[in-house]
Every structure is written in structure tokens, then in C-alpha cells.
Design a protein around this motif. Structure first.
Motif, PDB file in Angstrom:
ATOM      1  N   LEU A 176     116.663  79.717  44.600  1.00  0.00           N
ATOM      2  CA  LEU A 176     115.764  79.749  43.458  1.00  0.00           C
ATOM      3  C   LEU A 176     116.389  79.002  42.282  1.00  0.00           C
ATOM      4  CD1 LEU A 176     114.692  83.520  43.517  1.00  0.00           C
ATOM      5  CD2 LEU A 176     113.268  81.561  44.173  1.00  0.00           C
ATOM      6  N   LYS A 235     107.638  81.143  41.924  1.00  0.00           N
ATOM      7  CA  LYS A 235     107.885  82.565  42.196  1.00  0.00           C
ATOM      8  C   LYS A 235     107.921  83.409  40.924  1.00  0.00           C
ATOM      9  CE  LYS A 235     108.115  81.724  46.539  1.00  0.00           C
ATOM     10  NZ  LYS A 235     106.961  82.091  47.391  1.00  0.00           N
ATOM     11  N   PRO A 250     110.703  86.786  39.643  1.00  0.00           N
ATOM     12  CA  PRO A 250     110.737  85.953  40.852  1.00  0.00           C
ATOM     13  C   PRO A 250     110.964  86.772  42.121  1.00  0.00           C
ATOM     14  CG  PRO A 250     112.811  85.770  39.689  1.00  0.00           C
ATOM     15  CD  PRO A 250     111.915  86.602  38.815  1.00  0.00           C
ATOM     16  N   PRO A 252     110.011  87.452  46.084  1.00  0.00           N
ATOM     17  CA  PRO A 252     109.518  86.607  47.192  1.00  0.00           C
ATOM     18  C   PRO A 252     108.122  86.984  47.673  1.00  0.00           C
ATOM     19  CG  PRO A 252     111.251  88.099  47.940  1.00  0.00           C
ATOM     20  CD  PRO A 252     111.245  88.174  46.446  1.00  0.00           C
ATOM     21  N   ARG A 261     100.675  86.222  38.832  1.00  0.00           N
ATOM     22  CA  ARG A 261     101.223  84.880  39.060  1.00  0.00           C
ATOM     23  C   ARG A 261     100.107  83.905  39.423  1.00  0.00           C
ATOM     24  NH1 ARG A 261     102.792  81.732  43.401  1.00  0.00           N
ATOM     25  NH2 ARG A 261     101.764  83.255  44.743  1.00  0.00           N
ATOM     26  N   GLN A 280     111.203  78.051  44.136  1.00  0.00           N
ATOM     27  CA  GLN A 280     112.056  77.974  45.316  1.00  0.00           C
ATOM     28  C   GLN A 280     112.493  76.528  45.516  1.00  0.00           C
ATOM     29  OE1 GLN A 280     109.441  79.525  48.352  1.00  0.00           O
ATOM     30  NE2 GLN A 280     108.694  77.498  48.919  1.00  0.00           N
TER      31      GLN A 280
END
Length: 556
Positions: A176, A235, A250, A252, A261, A280
Motif C-alpha cells: 500500500l 483502498k 485502507p 482490503p 469509499r 494498492q
């Protein structure tokens, strides 16, 4: 003034750089056939900036002073050129209006914040004074996401994110990177590459667009088959809203209700100003190859792309041009001499003997990235699919040339405008089963529109992104305009193409967003109930309509 880089005010890209045809012998006859213009005639360049009628700024001295206090005197301006640069994006509609000196409303002040704190203070000031904020990244948008509402009477701030351009952190174990939203594509990749990483996101506008702009418009890049589009990559987010700071951590994956988001993705500044994103990233691949292929016709090419997408293969690029775009690509090639020219002639003679109609040939580029063994495996899997569909491998040469020139095509629009022709793009996505009927009906709609305006026109297409259930078709269209009202003629053609998308099961845009250009079709695309939901978010976050009003929805 600031050293933030901008494109030239009247067209695409860098001042002094443009499209040239003199070393491309096939281009002039191609353009005569396609849109009926003589590329050798004397071009009509854009007007000099001294002739541009820039409306006076309506920002009060007190308001401008308050902004200057926040960002510093060198980072707030009412300069006419700066304000015009921040008025439009780079669609054909934008470029024609600039050439015709049509600037009904421009931002009153351009500001360059250095950090999130400055963005918060600008936001607070704008809401308190009932001003409008329009975020600005690289200025490459082609759907009107940047332009002010023409009838807007309030003070308009163009908030240029260009100073916020750093890679802040890389979590190498989690793959990340946290990056400021104002970074241009090349600058971001340079910072990531220096530490052995890449985002893998390369849209056509890469050299002149920003991470925040990609997120705000749901961008896709040329290598999205492997890396995903920006919605897959993003993310975490930090977004400045009126009186608030929205933070998306962030994670996953998450099942914590409707995705905040996702709401920010594609919001075009209407839900706040994106200041940072955690995305990512991937280790730089050990090997990268882009190979060229030829298909006998469009039907076999589409079938091959479908079979690749539903196979175990994972190429980074799956792009194929229809016969008309293939002819265009060949027309932009430099003259072939010596062995390379002889090889090309021999190949085409061979294909004709095999029964190929060279007017139906389709050019494809397929990319592979990873370890040497993985690339070899991917090429083998894809090769089996291509063999099944009768494709001919052209090798690395055409792929290398594609890699070198992939960001240069937009310069062609300025070249054509100088000579009395207009060219633009529309793209969509649809399920595999609907792609061919959609393609056929878009062509029919465009040709009907050309007949309606009484002008010679051209349309061509490529499949640009493949997904498991469908693909993106990217159409380029051009026509000779009458010089009287080219925007009215453009509207006829553009509307016909967009309506054909909706009528044939496609989305109004796969990766260029909505803005004002596509807003009239939003309810056809997401339903009235969907538009109600979007409107509810806008009203809740921005009851005063201070955040880039007039974009995405036309109800206001």
C-alpha cells in the motif's frame, strides 16, 4: 507564481508539441477519405491570448485577502491566463469554445493549497461566504467536470491540487502507498519506481492527470486487465467536506454497510475535496512485453478477447482495433524502408493468399508483465486462444511502438481543429453478449447523425479493457464542421452515440465520468431511484451547493 505544471490554455499537452504528418505518407490520403479535409492546406491556429475576453473576477478584495492568508500571496491569483486555464477541460466542446472566445463564466480565483489543513480552511471560508469550490487536478477532463455553471453569480474558487504531489508513505509489507491527490501520473510513478514500486495505472491522459482526478472520475488505465481500474486500486481516502474530514481507512475488504469509499469514487468533487489516497501498489515487474497481433476481422477479434478474458490467462493489456481504426493506425506509421518494408509487404501478400480481406484486418496489442516464467506462461495460454481464432503474431516491434506513442494521440485533435475538422471520443462498457450489436448500432447511429448534419464523418473503435463479464468499447469520431456552429453539429453526433449506448445495453461511460456532458442520461443508466439516492448524498453533504454544482445530475 507557482511552479505547478499546466497544459497549454488552448489545446492538449505541452506548448510547442503537436502532431505532424509530413513523415507519414499514408495519413493525408486517409484523412481525405475519412473526413474530406486536405491536411496540406494552411492551418488556422487558435487566437492569441491577448484577444481572449476574460470576464472580470467578482471576488471581493476581502475574500481574496482571506484566501491569500491561507495559501500565501504567491499561491492565490486572479490572473486572466490562470483563470482561463482552470475554466475548461480538454473535450472538443471545450477546445472549440476557447477558439471561439466563448467564456461565459470563469473561476474568479485560483488557489494552490500546500496541505490538507489549507484545504480545510479554504473549504470553511468558501462555505461561510457562500462561494463555490471546483477542484482541479491536471485539467484533462473531457466531460465538463471542471467548468463553472454559466449562470453562477457567487464567487468561484478553482482549487488546484498541484502542490500536494508527494508519495507520503509505502507500506511495503501490505503493498500500500499513501499519496497526495494532486500528484501527476509521471511524478507519482517516478517516486514509486525509485523504491521499486508501481501503481500500474496508465490512462491516455497519464502525463497530464492526477491521482485525485482519477479517483474523482473513476478512471481506468491501459493495464487495468491486470491491475484493475482506479476503483479497484483505491483502498483508503481522506476527503475534506464542509465542517468535516471524511476518512476511509485502507482496509482490503469490508462488509460495514453501503460503501462510503465507492460513494467518493466518481463523485467529481461534489462530496468533498480528495486530499490523500491509500492505493494498492505492485513491485515493478521483472519483465514486460507488449506484442502485436493481426486478426482476420472484427468478429474473430471480439471472440478471441472474450476467450482470453474467460480463460486462466491474466495479460496486462488486451486491446484490439476494428478495421477502421486499424487503417487509421497504419496511416500514422512512418514510411517503411529496407527490410522492414519488405517484410510488411510480404506479410500482407501472404495474408491475401490465405483469403484475408485486408480491408477487414484488425490490429491488436496484448501485454504481459511479471516474472520471466510467468510472462512465458501467459504468452503460451494467450497464444493457444489466438491460434484458435486464426490470429497472426507480429512480434515485439509494433508493441514497442505502441508503448512509445500511447500518450500522443490527443494531440491529433488540435491538428484537426486547425484544419476545420472536429474529433472526440465516447466509450462504454457492456456484457460480452451485447458488444457486437452495440457496436453495429453505434455505427449506424453515428452515420445517421452525419447525414443529418450534412457533413462527411468517420467513426472507429477499439476494445480497450476486458473483464470477465464484458468489455469496454472506445469509439473515436470525427467530422468536417461547417465553421458556423460546430458545437451544434457536435451535439447531434455525440448525442446519437451516447443514446445508442443506452439503447443497446451499455453504460453512458466506462471511465470518463459524467460531468455535464453525460448528465442527461444518468437516470437511464442508474434509474430514477438511483439518481434520487445520489441526489440525497449531494444534499446531505453540501446543502448550500458550494461543491462543484451542476455536475452528474441535471435536476438542480
Amino acid at each position: 507564481m507557482t511552479d505547478v505544471k499546466h497544459m497549454k490554455w488552448w489545446g492538449w499537452g505541452v506548448e510547442g508539441v503537436g502532431f505532424h504528418h509530413e513523415d507519414k505518407p499514408g495519413f493525408a490520403p486517409f484523412v481525405v477519405n475519412a473526413v474530406g479535409i486536405d491536411v496540406w492546406k494552411e492551418p488556422v491556429p487558435p487566437i492569441d491570448f491577448a484577444e481572449v475576453n476574460v470576464p472580470e473576477s467578482v471576488a471581493s478584495d476581502e475574500f481574496f485577502a482571506a484566501l491569500t492568508t491561507i495559501v500565501g500571496p504567491e499561491y492565490a491569483t486572479t490572473d486572466g491566463l490562470e483563470r482561463v486555464v482552470h475554466t475548461y477541460g480538454k473535450s472538443i466542446r471545450d477546445l472549440i469554445r476557447l477558439r471561439d472566445n466563448v467564456l461565459p463564466r470563469v473561476p474568479d480565483v485560483v488557489v494552490y493549497p500546500a496541505d490538507e489543513s489549507a484545504v480545510q480552511r479554504i473549504m470553511a471560508l468558501a462555505v461561510a461566504e457562500d462561494a463555490v469550490i471546483i477542484p482541479f487536478g491536471g485539467g484533462s477532463n473531457i466531460v465538463g467536470s471542471l467548468e463553472p455553471v454559466p449562470t453562477e453569480t457567487r464567487t468561484i474558487i478553482s482549487l488546484d491540487m498541484g502542490r500536494m504531489s508527494r508519495v507520503l508513505d509505502i507500506d511495503e509489507y501490505s503493498n500500500l502507498a499513501t499519496i497526495q491527490a494532486g500528484v501527476l501520473g509521471p511524478d507519482m510513478e517516478e517516486q514509486l519506481n525509485a523504491r521499486g514500486w508501481t501503481l500500474g495505472h496508465f490512462p491516455d491522459s497519464f502525463t497530464h492527470s492526477t491521482l485525485g482526478g482519477w479517483i474523482a472520475t473513476r478512471s481506468s488505465g491501459m493495464q487495468s486487465d491486470k491491475y484493475g481500474d482506479i476503483a479497484d486500486m483505491t483502498k483508503g481516502l481522506r476527503v475534506v467536506q464542509p465542517g468535516k474530514l471524511l476518512v476511509v481507512r485502507p482496509i482490503p475488504a469490508s462488509a460495514t454497510g453501503p460503501s462510503v469509499r465507492e460513494a467518493i469514487l466518481g463523485s467529481e468533487g461534489r462530496l468533498g475535496i480528495i486530499t490523500e489516497a491509500t492505493v494498492q501498489v505492485h513491485r515493478l515487474p521483472a519483465k514486460r512485453e507488449v506484442l502485436g497481433y493481426l486478426f482476420k476481422n472484427w468478429d474473430s477479434a471480439l471472440a478471441a478477447m472474450h476467450d482470453i478474458a474467460t480463460s486462466d490467462a491474466a495479460p496486462s493489456i488486451t486491446r484490439v482495433s476494428d478495421a477502421r481504426e486499424t487503417a487509421f493506425s497504419f496511416s500514422t506509421s512512418k514510411a517503411s524502408h529496407g527490410i522492414s518494408g519488405q517484410v510488411q509487404k510480404a506479410l500482407f501478400a501472404f495474408l491475401q493468399k490465405r483469403g484475408w480481406n485486408l480491408d477487414e484486418v484488425c490490429l491488436s496489442f496484448i501485454g504481459y508483465e511479471g516474472t520471466a516464467s510467468n510472462v512465458s506462461h501467459q504468452k503460451s495460454v494467450v497464444g493457444d486462444v489466438l491460434k484458435k481464432h486464426g490470429a497472426i503474431t507480429l512480434g515485439k516491434g509494433p508493441g514497442a511502438l505502441y508503448d512509445q506513442k500511447k500518450f500522443d494521440t490527443p494531440y491529433l485533435r488540435d491538428f484537426l481543429l486547425d484544419r476545420g475538422a472536429a474529433a472526440d471520443v465516447s466509450e462504454t462498457a457492456a456484457p460480452w453478449a451485447k458488444l457486437k450489436p452495440l457496436y453495429d448500432n453505434v455505427f449506424a447511429a453515428a452515420n445517421k447523425a452525419y447525414a443529418e448534419i450534412g457533413m462527411k464523418g468517420w467513426i472507429m473503435c477499439h476494445l480497450s479493457h476486458s473483464m470477465h463479464s464484458g468489455a469496454c468499447l472506445y469509439f473515436t469520431f470525427a467530422f468536417t464542421h461547417d465553421g458556423v456552429d460546430p458545437i451544434a453539429q457536435y451535439d447531434v453526433v455525440k448525442s446519437a452515440i451516447q443514446q445508442a449506448f443506452i439503447d443497446n445495453g451499455g453504460t453512458l461511460s466506462h471511465h470518463h465520468s459524467v460531468g455535464v456532458e453525460h448528465a442527461r442520461w444518468i437516470e437511464d443508466d442508474i434509474s430514477t431511484a438511483g439518481a434520487d439516492l445520489v441526489q440525497g448524498m449531494f444534499t446531505t453533504v453540501d446543502p448550500g451547493k458550494n461543491l462543484n454544482p451542476g455536475k452528474i445530475l441535471t435536476r438542480e
